[in-house]
Design a protein around this motif. Structure first.
Motif, PDB file in Angstrom:
ATOM      1  N   TYR A  25       4.019   0.710  -0.338  1.00 30.31           N
ATOM      2  CA  TYR A  25       3.050   0.241  -1.401  1.00 30.31           C
ATOM      3  C   TYR A  25       2.319  -0.870  -0.516  1.00 30.31           C
ATOM      4  N   GLY A  26       1.173  -1.339  -1.123  1.00 25.52           N
ATOM      5  CA  GLY A  26       0.441  -2.544  -0.593  1.00 25.52           C
ATOM      6  C   GLY A  26      -0.885  -2.485  -0.361  1.00 25.52           C
ATOM      7  N   ASP A  27      -1.531  -3.545  -0.110  1.00 30.27           N
ATOM      8  CA  ASP A  27      -3.002  -3.543   0.077  1.00 30.27           C
ATOM      9  C   ASP A  27      -3.636  -3.150   1.518  1.00 30.27           C
ATOM     10  N   GLU A  28      -2.621  -3.026   2.479  1.00 26.92           N
ATOM     11  CA  GLU A  28      -3.128  -2.613   3.830  1.00 26.92           C
ATOM     12  C   GLU A  28      -3.109  -0.982   3.959  1.00 26.92           C
ATOM     13  N   ASN A  29      -4.222  -0.302   3.308  1.00 29.19           N
ATOM     14  CA  ASN A  29      -4.306   1.096   3.280  1.00 29.19           C
ATOM     15  C   ASN A  29      -4.005   1.581   4.556  1.00 29.19           C
ATOM     16  N   HIS A  30      -4.688   0.896   5.630  1.00 31.32           N
ATOM     17  CA  HIS A  30      -4.519   1.601   6.935  1.00 31.32           C
ATOM     18  C   HIS A  30      -3.057   1.982   7.366  1.00 31.32           C
ATOM     19  N   LEU A  31      -2.270   0.962   7.196  1.00 27.89           N
ATOM     20  CA  LEU A  31      -0.963   1.132   7.511  1.00 27.89           C
ATOM     21  C   LEU A  31       0.039   2.153   6.509  1.00 27.89           C
ATOM     22  N   ILE A  32      -0.309   2.295   5.247  1.00 26.71           N
ATOM     23  CA  ILE A  32       0.203   3.089   4.394  1.00 26.71           C
ATOM     24  C   ILE A  32      -0.230   4.444   4.942  1.00 26.71           C
ATOM     25  N   ASP A  33      -1.638   4.744   5.306  1.00 22.30           N
ATOM     26  CA  ASP A  33      -1.651   6.131   5.840  1.00 22.30           C
ATOM     27  C   ASP A  33      -0.963   6.503   7.282  1.00 22.30           C
ATOM     28  N   GLU A  34      -0.972   5.205   8.114  1.00 21.92           N
ATOM     29  CA  GLU A  34      -0.416   5.654   9.234  1.00 21.92           C
ATOM     30  C   GLU A  34       1.075   5.883   9.110  1.00 21.92           C
ATOM     31  N   SER A  35       1.908   5.352   8.084  1.00 23.71           N
ATOM     32  CA  SER A  35       3.018   5.505   8.109  1.00 23.71           C
ATOM     33  C   SER A  35       3.529   7.044   7.408  1.00 23.71           C
ATOM     34  N   ILE A  36       2.584   7.292   6.447  1.00 17.12           N
ATOM     35  CA  ILE A  36       2.665   8.697   6.179  1.00 17.12           C
ATOM     36  C   ILE A  36       2.795   9.605   6.997  1.00 17.12           C
ATOM     37  N   LYS A  37       1.639   9.537   8.075  1.00 17.63           N
ATOM     38  CA  LYS A  37       1.445  10.590   9.161  1.00 17.63           C
ATOM     39  C   LYS A  37       2.767  10.355   9.935  1.00 17.63           C
ATOM     40  N   ILE A  38       3.534   9.312  10.111  1.00 21.56           N
ATOM     41  CA  ILE A  38       4.624   9.315  11.053  1.00 21.56           C
ATOM     42  C   ILE A  38       5.746   9.743  10.246  1.00 21.56           C
ATOM     43  N   ILE A  39       5.834   9.678   8.985  1.00 21.35           N
ATOM     44  CA  ILE A  39       7.027  10.392   8.191  1.00 21.35           C
ATOM     45  C   ILE A  39       6.663  11.771   8.321  1.00 21.35           C
ATOM     46  N   GLY A 112      19.222  15.954   2.955  1.00 19.49           N
ATOM     47  CA  GLY A 112      18.168  16.224   3.932  1.00 19.49           C
ATOM     48  C   GLY A 112      16.851  15.902   3.435  1.00 19.49           C
ATOM     49  N   ILE A 113      16.790  15.280   2.201  1.00 18.48           N
ATOM     50  CA  ILE A 113      15.546  15.074   1.362  1.00 18.48           C
ATOM     51  C   ILE A 113      14.953  13.819   1.674  1.00 18.48           C
ATOM     52  N   ILE A 114      13.621  13.762   2.284  1.00 19.00           N
ATOM     53  CA  ILE A 114      13.000  12.456   2.254  1.00 19.00           C
ATOM     54  C   ILE A 114      12.158  12.220   0.920  1.00 19.00           C
ATOM     55  N   LEU A 115      12.369  11.473   0.077  1.00 20.50           N
ATOM     56  CA  LEU A 115      11.693  11.281  -0.960  1.00 20.50           C
ATOM     57  C   LEU A 115      10.757  10.122  -0.900  1.00 20.50           C
ATOM     58  N   LEU A 116       9.495  10.510  -0.600  1.00 19.53           N
ATOM     59  CA  LEU A 116       8.529   9.460  -0.211  1.00 19.53           C
ATOM     60  C   LEU A 116       7.602   9.018  -1.455  1.00 19.53           C
ATOM     61  N   LEU A 117       7.429   7.763  -2.016  1.00 21.35           N
ATOM     62  CA  LEU A 117       6.624   7.341  -2.989  1.00 21.35           C
ATOM     63  C   LEU A 117       5.570   6.357  -2.225  1.00 21.35           C
ATOM     64  N   THR A 118       4.199   6.882  -2.602  1.00 21.66           N
ATOM     65  CA  THR A 118       3.350   5.766  -1.975  1.00 21.66           C
ATOM     66  C   THR A 118       2.233   5.403  -3.383  1.00 21.66           C
ATOM     67  N   LEU A 119       1.804   3.973  -2.882  1.00 21.36           N
ATOM     68  CA  LEU A 119       0.885   3.468  -4.013  1.00 21.36           C
ATOM     69  C   LEU A 119       0.029   2.401  -3.319  1.00 21.36           C
ATOM     70  N   GLN A 120      -1.165   2.580  -3.669  1.00 19.71           N
ATOM     71  CA  GLN A 120      -2.052   1.632  -2.976  1.00 19.71           C
ATOM     72  C   GLN A 120      -2.008   0.279  -3.945  1.00 19.71           C
ATOM     73  N   GLY A 121      -1.801  -0.847  -3.439  1.00 19.48           N
ATOM     74  CA  GLY A 121      -1.892  -1.982  -4.547  1.00 19.48           C
ATOM     75  C   GLY A 121      -0.279  -2.446  -4.887  1.00 19.48           C
ATOM     76  N   SER A 122       0.011  -3.106  -6.025  1.00 18.58           N
ATOM     77  CA  SER A 122       1.316  -3.638  -6.204  1.00 18.58           C
ATOM     78  C   SER A 122       1.983  -2.851  -6.969  1.00 18.58           C
ATOM     79  N   VAL A 123       3.496  -3.274  -7.274  1.00 17.93           N
ATOM     80  CA  VAL A 123       4.232  -2.418  -7.982  1.00 17.93           C
ATOM     81  C   VAL A 123       5.024  -3.407  -8.874  1.00 17.93           C
ATOM     82  N   ASP A 124       5.672  -2.883 -10.003  1.00 19.66           N
ATOM     83  CA  ASP A 124       6.546  -3.527 -10.710  1.00 19.66           C
ATOM     84  C   ASP A 124       7.896  -3.595 -10.328  1.00 19.66           C
ATOM     85  N   SER A 125       8.401  -5.091  -9.778  1.00 17.70           N
ATOM     86  CA  SER A 125       9.599  -5.191  -9.109  1.00 17.70           C
ATOM     87  C   SER A 125      10.867  -4.871 -10.133  1.00 17.70           C
TER      88      SER A 125
END
Length: 339
Positions: A25-39, A112-125
């Motif tokens: 998650y976070g405000d750097e959308n480009h890195l979020i998208d790049e990380s999704i591609k890598i996964i 064997g499951i990779i459970l990927l959760l993505t969100l643009q912006g902040s989260v409630d810790s």
């Protein structure tokens, strides 16, 4: 486990340690998208069957369980990607029972499951799902890159394109192209395609890089520090012609003058550039130029400039000027700053 940087994320991928749940998650959308591609690229075959994408704004626990309990097809891993995972915040329509039951399910994910959760912006810790994944899997927040991390990212981008760039040119490139990773990546590709030589020079950068708003603001304030109102107003008009917002321009002028104020105060305390940058974490090229600019003023002089800027900011936001006269207000401010 909490990952601090994109570099740390790539390390766990390289070491093939990624399995189970991960939140990005976070405000750097480009890195979020790049990380999704890598996964996604972890799955080498039958991606259409081994990557399941779910909408986190309209999801049930049954949707998640059904996706996770179905075995991978001719692969040892399967990715279940919950996009826009709004339940990581207090999202409307998401009940406490859903969050509680989902967090309990995560503790017993199938192998064997990779459970990927993505969100643009902040989260409630304090969110139960976030807390469980932080303790059993990985969480990473991508904030806008700065300093050495940004330099390293740009350097790697040039290297991937088969080019070499030295430190001075690297810092100059970042100052000219801006801090948006998406914009930086485009400009790296342009420079690499243009330069026939292996080593990138300042001339290559000057000839093809689109100057960012940050670069133009820097040059505008530099003109102000040299009392060159005509040049500063010319840069202002060019930015307005490019449809940059008046308040954005003013906000960036305020930011740069505030940095000059801080640097001038640090210099008066006899601090070295390296000591100053431990606090400010600026691009080295930008820091050196801000030091030069700040030396044209006293702390009191910069305080006066800040006061003028903040007064104009207040007037623009509180209706003293109609929007038709915002440009004139900024021109008037520049003339005052140059006195």
């Amino acid at each position: 486990m909490e990952l601090k940087t994109y570099t740390e994320f790539k390390k766990i991928i390289k070491e093939k340690r990624l399995e189970g749940p991960i939140i990005i998650y976070g405000d750097e959308n480009h890195l979020i998208d790049e990380s999704i591609k890598i996964i996604y690229n972890i799955i080498k075959s039958f991606q259409e069957m081994n990557i399941v994408k779910l909408d986190g704004e309209n999801i049930t626990l049954d949707d998640i369980i059904n996706a996770c309990e179905t075995l991978p097809f001719m692969e040892d891993k399967k990715i279940v990607h919950i996009r826009k995972a709004a339940f990581l915040n207090k999202a409307p329509g998401m009940t406490e029972d859903f969050v509680k039951n989902f967090s309990n399910y995560i503790k017993n994910l199938p192998d064997g499951i990779i459970l990927l959760l993505t969100l643009q912006g902040s989260v409630d810790s304090t969110n139960a799902v976030f807390k469980v994944i932080k303790s059993t899997g990985y969480v990473i927040e991508y904030k806008p890159m700065r300093g050495e991390e940004l330099q390293r990212w740009v350097l790697e981008s040039f290297n991937k394109n088969g080019k070499v760039i030295n430190k001075y040119e690297l810092n100059y490139f970042i100052m000219e192209a801006g801090s948006s990773l998406e914009q930086l990546e485009r400009e790296v590709e342009k420079v690499c395609a243009y330069a026939s030589e292996e080593v990138i020079t300042k001339q290559h950068i000057d000839e093809v890089v689109h100057k960012s708003i940050e670069s133009n603001i820097f040059k505008m304030v530099d003109s102000i520090s040299r009392k060159d109102a005509d040049k500063a107003i010319s840069i202002l008009n060019a930015l307005l012609f490019q449809k940059e917002e008046h308040l954005k321009i003013l906000g960036m002028i305020i930011r740069q003058i505030r940095l000059m104020y801080l640097i001038r105060a640090y210099l008066d305390e006899k601090r070295s550039p390296s000591e100053i940058n431990r606090d400010l974490k600026l691009n080295e090229f930008v820091l050196n130029n801000l030091i030069k600019q700040s030396k044209a003023y006293t702390v009191e002089g910069l305080k006066k400039l800040l006061s003028l800027c903040l007064e104009t900011d207040y007037n623009l936001k509180n209706g003293t000027y109609s929007s038709d006269f915002y440009g004139l207000a900024l021109e008037t401010l520049i003339v005052e700053l140059c006195k």
